[in-house]
Design an enzyme around this catalytic site. Sequence first.
Site, PDB file in Angstrom:
ATOM      1  N   ASP A   8     -49.188 100.987  48.827  1.00 46.99           N
ATOM      2  CA  ASP A   8     -49.556  99.693  49.377  1.00 46.99           C
ATOM      3  C   ASP A   8     -49.816  99.946  50.873  1.00 46.99           C
ATOM      4  O   ASP A   8     -49.524 101.034  51.375  1.00 46.99           O
ATOM      5  CB  ASP A   8     -48.402  98.701  49.147  1.00 46.99           C
ATOM      6  N   ASP A  10     -49.812  97.024  53.878  1.00 42.43           N
ATOM      7  CA  ASP A  10     -49.001  96.179  54.767  1.00 42.43           C
ATOM      8  C   ASP A  10     -47.514  96.295  54.431  1.00 42.43           C
ATOM      9  O   ASP A  10     -47.128  96.223  53.264  1.00 42.43           O
ATOM     10  CB  ASP A  10     -49.411  94.709  54.618  1.00 42.43           C
TER      11      ASP A  10
END
Length: 241
Positions: A8, A10
Site C-alpha cells: 500500500d 499512504d
Amino acid sequence: MKFLLVFDFDHTIIDENSDTWIVKCAPERKLPNGLRNSYQPGHWTEYMGRVFVYLGDNGVKEDEMKRTMTTIPFTAGMIDLLGFIGENKELFDCIIVSDSNTVFIDWILKAADFHKVFDEVFTNPAAFSSTGYLTVQHFHAHHCTKCPKNLCKRKVLKEFLDKQLERGVSYTQIIYIGDGGNDLCPVTFLKKNDIAMPRQGYTLEKRISQLAQSLSPVQCSVLVWSSAIDIMSYLKSLIKE
C-alpha cells in the site's frame, strides 16, 4: 525462488495520507467546511476531484503541489527497506496498489529515487489539464461489495498474478504490506504460504484480529510491523532459508 511484495502507499510507504497532505497548498492550509463535509463513504476519488478543483480555482500550480508533496516523510525504516529491496531485485518483484493517484506517487518515488524499486504501480490515474488543474479518475470498475467503488485491491492482485502466470512467473510467497481497511479484501485472497504484514495500531491489524475472533481467520500468516526494519528483518530471514 521469487517473492512478490505488494505495498500500500499512504501510511505504509509514506507516514501520511498523500491526499490530505495536499491541503497544505490550500489558502490558510485548510479546506472550507462545505467542501470538507462533502465526502461520502466509498466515494473518496470524487471528493478529491472537488479538492483539486478548489486548489486550481485558488491558483495553486503544479510546481507548488509537487514541492509540497515531496516533503512527505517516509515511514520509519522505509528508506532502508526500499534500498534493501532495490539491491535484491532478482529475488523480489515489487508492486504498489494504492487509492492515491499516479501523479502523487510518481513525484514522491522519483524525488527519493525509489521509482526503479517498483515493477508496477496500480492507482487512480491523474493528470494536469490544459488549464493546470489536477484531475483524477477511477482506477477501474468492479463488483466487490467490500471495497470503495473505484478500487478493489483483491481484483488488482488477482489480475496481476494471472498476467504473471501467463508470462511463466509464479511466486514462492506473496508478502502484503499495508495498513488500511481497503487492504483487508486482498489479504483474504492470500493463501496459507503467503504473509500479511499489517502496520501496528492501524485498521488492517484490527480487522484481521476481528476475523480471528469471529472464528473466520485469514488463511495466510500474519506478522505485524511498526517500523519497516521489521519487514526488512523478515525478508532477510527469507533469503537465508
